[in-house]
Write an enzyme that holds these catalytic residues in place. Structure first.
Site, PDB file in Angstrom:
ATOM      1  N   ARG A   1      -0.775 -11.551   3.014  1.00 54.35           N
ATOM      2  CA  ARG A   1       0.449 -12.206   2.551  1.00 54.35           C
ATOM      3  C   ARG A   1       0.369 -13.640   3.047  1.00 54.35           C
ATOM      4  NH1 ARG A   1       4.203  -9.705  -0.532  1.00 54.35           N
ATOM      5  NH2 ARG A   1       5.770 -10.917   0.506  1.00 54.35           N
TER       6      ARG A   1
ATOM      7  N   GLU B   1       7.888 -13.514  -7.840  1.00 51.67           N
ATOM      8  CA  GLU B   1       7.455 -12.143  -8.089  1.00 51.67           C
ATOM      9  C   GLU B   1       6.729 -12.078  -9.432  1.00 51.67           C
ATOM     10  OE1 GLU B   1       7.756  -9.541  -5.998  1.00 51.67           O
ATOM     11  OE2 GLU B   1       8.694 -10.844  -4.527  1.00 51.67           O
TER      12      GLU B   1
ATOM     13  N   ARG C   1       2.549  -5.858   6.941  1.00 54.60           N
ATOM     14  CA  ARG C   1       1.560  -6.554   6.111  1.00 54.60           C
ATOM     15  C   ARG C   1       1.021  -7.757   6.885  1.00 54.60           C
ATOM     16  NH1 ARG C   1       5.796  -7.095   1.229  1.00 54.60           N
ATOM     17  NH2 ARG C   1       6.761  -8.197   2.939  1.00 54.60           N
TER      18      ARG C   1
END
Length: 127
Positions: free
Chosen positions: A4, A12, A46
């Site tokens: 990330r 998105e 993440r």
């Protein structure tokens, strides 16, 4: 390795500019040797990282190209040096800033969280 991008928030995939942002990042780094500065995991586990390619901060480049917002936590930029890139892209109406009223991804996620139907999950077999 999946990372990330630290300090930025890209649209998105179903959002305006989402596919263009993803494609630009893929084009920039695919098949190339990059350096990833690991910032550890986010609250979801993440890995967060800053991607460097030939001396360029790819995370900053995404913001500078108008393909991502500066990520803010409690109204403070996580990477304050990215603000100048955000401001420059906005003033030049580059990328997502060329839209009349771009919706930041954190707002888009909130709007769509309330309106999307939950996806039915297929139960996994117990083997």
């Amino acid at each position: 390795m999946r990372v990330r991008l630290y300090g930025i928030d890209a649209p998105e995939s179903k959002q305006a500019w989402g596919q263009k942002s993803k494609q630009a990042l893929s084009t920039a780094v695919a098949g190339k040797t990059v350096k990833v500065v690991n910032h550890g995991p986010d609250v979801y586990g993440r890995e967060l990282g800053t991607i460097w390619l030939d001396g360029y901060d790819i995370n900053a480049s995404m913001v500078d190209s108008g393909l991502a917002w500066v990520y803010r936590f409690q109204d403070e930029a996580v990477v304050p040096s990215y603000i100048k890139f955000d401001t420059g892209a906005k003033n030049a109406s580059i990328g997502l800033w060329s839209d009349k009223s771009p919706i930041p991804p954190w707002e888009w996620r909130q709007i769509n969280k309330k309106t999307e139907k939950p996806e039915k999950k297929t139960p996994r077999p117990n083997w």
